[in-house]
Scaffold this active site. Structure first.
Site, PDB file in Angstrom:
ATOM      1  N   LYS A   1       1.824   8.948   2.923  1.00 56.59           N
ATOM      2  CA  LYS A   1       2.482   7.644   2.906  1.00 56.59           C
ATOM      3  C   LYS A   1       3.987   7.802   3.178  1.00 56.59           C
ATOM      4  O   LYS A   1       4.512   8.922   3.158  1.00 56.59           O
ATOM      5  CB  LYS A   1       2.204   6.984   1.550  1.00 56.59           C
ATOM      6  CG  LYS A   1       0.707   6.686   1.311  1.00 56.59           C
ATOM      7  CD  LYS A   1       0.476   6.120  -0.087  1.00 56.59           C
ATOM      8  CE  LYS A   1      -0.981   5.740  -0.315  1.00 56.59           C
ATOM      9  NZ  LYS A   1      -1.204   5.258  -1.711  1.00 56.59           N
TER      10      LYS A   1
ATOM     11  N   TYR B   1      -6.270  -1.607   4.148  1.00 65.11           N
ATOM     12  CA  TYR B   1      -6.470  -1.873   2.717  1.00 65.11           C
ATOM     13  C   TYR B   1      -7.222  -3.182   2.467  1.00 65.11           C
ATOM     14  O   TYR B   1      -7.073  -3.772   1.398  1.00 65.11           O
ATOM     15  CB  TYR B   1      -5.124  -1.886   1.993  1.00 65.11           C
ATOM     16  CG  TYR B   1      -4.588  -0.502   1.667  1.00 65.11           C
ATOM     17  CD1 TYR B   1      -5.310   0.395   0.870  1.00 65.11           C
ATOM     18  CD2 TYR B   1      -3.343  -0.095   2.133  1.00 65.11           C
ATOM     19  CE1 TYR B   1      -4.817   1.661   0.562  1.00 65.11           C
ATOM     20  CE2 TYR B   1      -2.838   1.173   1.812  1.00 65.11           C
ATOM     21  CZ  TYR B   1      -3.587   2.039   1.021  1.00 65.11           C
ATOM     22  OH  TYR B   1      -3.097   3.293   0.704  1.00 65.11           O
TER      23      TYR B   1
ATOM     24  N   ASN C   1       2.772   6.902  -4.703  1.00 65.97           N
ATOM     25  CA  ASN C   1       1.932   8.074  -5.002  1.00 65.97           C
ATOM     26  C   ASN C   1       1.644   8.955  -3.790  1.00 65.97           C
ATOM     27  O   ASN C   1       0.712   9.739  -3.791  1.00 65.97           O
ATOM     28  CB  ASN C   1       0.663   7.643  -5.757  1.00 65.97           C
ATOM     29  CG  ASN C   1      -0.234   6.733  -4.953  1.00 65.97           C
ATOM     30  OD1 ASN C   1       0.082   6.402  -3.805  1.00 65.97           O
ATOM     31  ND2 ASN C   1      -1.356   6.332  -5.523  1.00 65.97           N
TER      32      ASN C   1
ATOM     33  N   HIS D   1      -2.789   9.078   0.641  1.00 62.02           N
ATOM     34  CA  HIS D   1      -4.064   8.364   0.605  1.00 62.02           C
ATOM     35  C   HIS D   1      -5.179   9.315   1.014  1.00 62.02           C
ATOM     36  O   HIS D   1      -4.984  10.142   1.907  1.00 62.02           O
ATOM     37  CB  HIS D   1      -4.040   7.186   1.597  1.00 62.02           C
ATOM     38  CG  HIS D   1      -5.401   6.629   1.887  1.00 62.02           C
ATOM     39  ND1 HIS D   1      -6.000   5.696   1.075  1.00 62.02           N
ATOM     40  CD2 HIS D   1      -6.304   6.904   2.873  1.00 62.02           C
ATOM     41  CE1 HIS D   1      -7.210   5.407   1.566  1.00 62.02           C
ATOM     42  NE2 HIS D   1      -7.409   6.129   2.653  1.00 62.02           N
TER      43      HIS D   1
ATOM     44  N   GLU E   1     -12.308   4.411   8.160  1.00 58.24           N
ATOM     45  CA  GLU E   1     -10.861   4.662   8.285  1.00 58.24           C
ATOM     46  C   GLU E   1     -10.551   5.550   9.489  1.00 58.24           C
ATOM     47  O   GLU E   1      -9.570   5.322  10.210  1.00 58.24           O
ATOM     48  CB  GLU E   1     -10.328   5.276   6.984  1.00 58.24           C
ATOM     49  CG  GLU E   1     -10.368   4.274   5.824  1.00 58.24           C
ATOM     50  CD  GLU E   1     -10.116   4.849   4.439  1.00 58.24           C
ATOM     51  OE1 GLU E   1     -10.182   4.086   3.464  1.00 58.24           O
ATOM     52  OE2 GLU E   1      -9.863   6.067   4.318  1.00 58.24           O
TER      53      GLU E   1
HETATM   54  N1  UDP Z   1      -1.904   0.756  -6.206  1.00 61.37           N
HETATM   55  C1  UDP Z   1      -0.846   0.139  -6.847  1.00 61.37           C
HETATM   56  N2  UDP Z   1      -1.056  -0.396  -8.093  1.00 61.37           N
HETATM   57  C2  UDP Z   1      -2.264  -0.339  -8.719  1.00 61.37           C
HETATM   58  C3  UDP Z   1      -3.335   0.289  -8.065  1.00 61.37           C
HETATM   59  C4  UDP Z   1      -3.123   0.829  -6.806  1.00 61.37           C
HETATM   60  O1  UDP Z   1       0.253   0.074  -6.306  1.00 61.37           O
HETATM   61  O2  UDP Z   1      -2.386  -0.826  -9.852  1.00 61.37           O
HETATM   62  C5  UDP Z   1      -1.695   1.334  -4.867  1.00 61.37           C
HETATM   63  C6  UDP Z   1      -1.573   2.850  -4.912  1.00 61.37           C
HETATM   64  O3  UDP Z   1      -0.591   3.247  -3.955  1.00 61.37           O
HETATM   65  C7  UDP Z   1      -2.957   3.290  -4.487  1.00 61.37           C
HETATM   66  C8  UDP Z   1      -3.315   2.206  -3.470  1.00 61.37           C
HETATM   67  O4  UDP Z   1      -2.785   1.020  -4.043  1.00 61.37           O
HETATM   68  O5  UDP Z   1      -2.937   4.588  -3.930  1.00 61.37           O
HETATM   69  C9  UDP Z   1      -4.802   2.036  -3.217  1.00 61.37           C
HETATM   70  O6  UDP Z   1      -5.458   1.830  -4.437  1.00 61.37           O
HETATM   71  P1  UDP Z   1      -6.832   2.581  -4.756  1.00 61.37           P
HETATM   72  O7  UDP Z   1      -7.381   1.975  -5.999  1.00 61.37           O
HETATM   73  O8  UDP Z   1      -7.687   2.586  -3.540  1.00 61.37           O
HETATM   74  O9  UDP Z   1      -6.334   4.057  -5.122  1.00 61.37           O
HETATM   75  P2  UDP Z   1      -6.474   5.440  -4.298  1.00 61.37           P
HETATM   76  O10 UDP Z   1      -7.798   5.406  -3.585  1.00 61.37           O
HETATM   77  O11 UDP Z   1      -5.298   5.521  -3.352  1.00 61.37           O
HETATM   78  O12 UDP Z   1      -6.398   6.520  -5.346  1.00 61.37           O
HETATM   79 MG    MG Z   2      -8.586   3.965  -2.346  1.00 62.97          MG
END
Ligand code: UDP
Ligand code: MG
Length: 148
Positions: free
Chosen positions: A9, A49, A112, A115, A126
């Site tokens: 990211k 997303y 974080n 991805h 994807e």
């Molecule tokens: N995210 C966020 N707040 C939340 C949950 C997710 O900002 O409460 C963001 C975070 O950057 C995360 C992304 O949304 O990586 C996608 O969420 P997902 O639940 O798919 O998590 P991932 O698969 O990335 O672990």
């Molecule tokens: Mg995810």
């Protein structure tokens, strides 16, 4: 062989973590099958997303993803989807174990740094979105040293 979609990211790119992240996947024994640095349009980030479009953090997430260039990658290997998620760590870096990418380099959930696809089916979707040209066609000569 299984493939996954991994994206560094904008914060990961800005913080100079591209080499370190690629290193972890390479050293594990996975094979790089696609790689590009790209700044994506809002509509493209929303498509990536789309499953999260009803979430309260969706707007902020899209702003974050379009805030600078990202590094999009295809990685290939046995169980690479699930193992890739383990290498990355839990979504919230406060809960990611030390030794994982998020556990070692990130603090907040909304920054974080990386991805990774969460299932074989989402990886397929994807990869199709980010790499319409498909994966690179090459085989690593290390294969017999990594697989029995
Ligand atoms: N995210 C966020 N707040 C939340 C949950 C997710 O900002 O409460 C963001 C975070 O950057 C995360 C992304 O949304 O990586 C996608 O969420 P997902 O639940 O798919 O998590 P991932 O698969 O990335 O672990
Ligand atoms: Mg995810």
């Amino acid at each position: 062989m299984e493939q996954t979609f991994i994206m560094i990211k904008p914060d990961g790119v800005q913080r100079g973590l591209v080499g370190e992240i690629i290193c972890r996947f390479e050293k594990k024994g996975f094979t790089l099958k696609g790689l590009k640095l790209q700044t994506v349009e809002r509509s493209f980030a929303e498509k990536h997303y789309e499953d999260l479009s009803k979430k309260p953090f969706f707007g902020g997430l899209v702003e974050y993803i379009i805030s600078g260039p990202v590094v999009a990658m295809i990685w290939e290997g046995k169980n690479v989807v699930a193992t890739g998620r383990k290498i990355i760590g839990a979504t919230n870096p406060a809960e990611s174990a030390p030794g994982t990418i998020r556990g070692d380099y990130a603090v907040e959930i909304g920054r974080n740094i990386i991805h990774g696809s969460d299932a074989v089916e989402s990886a397929r979707k994807e990869i199709g979105l980010w790499f319409p040209e498909g994966p690179a066609n090459w085989q690593s000569s290390l294969h017999p040293w990594i697989y029995e």
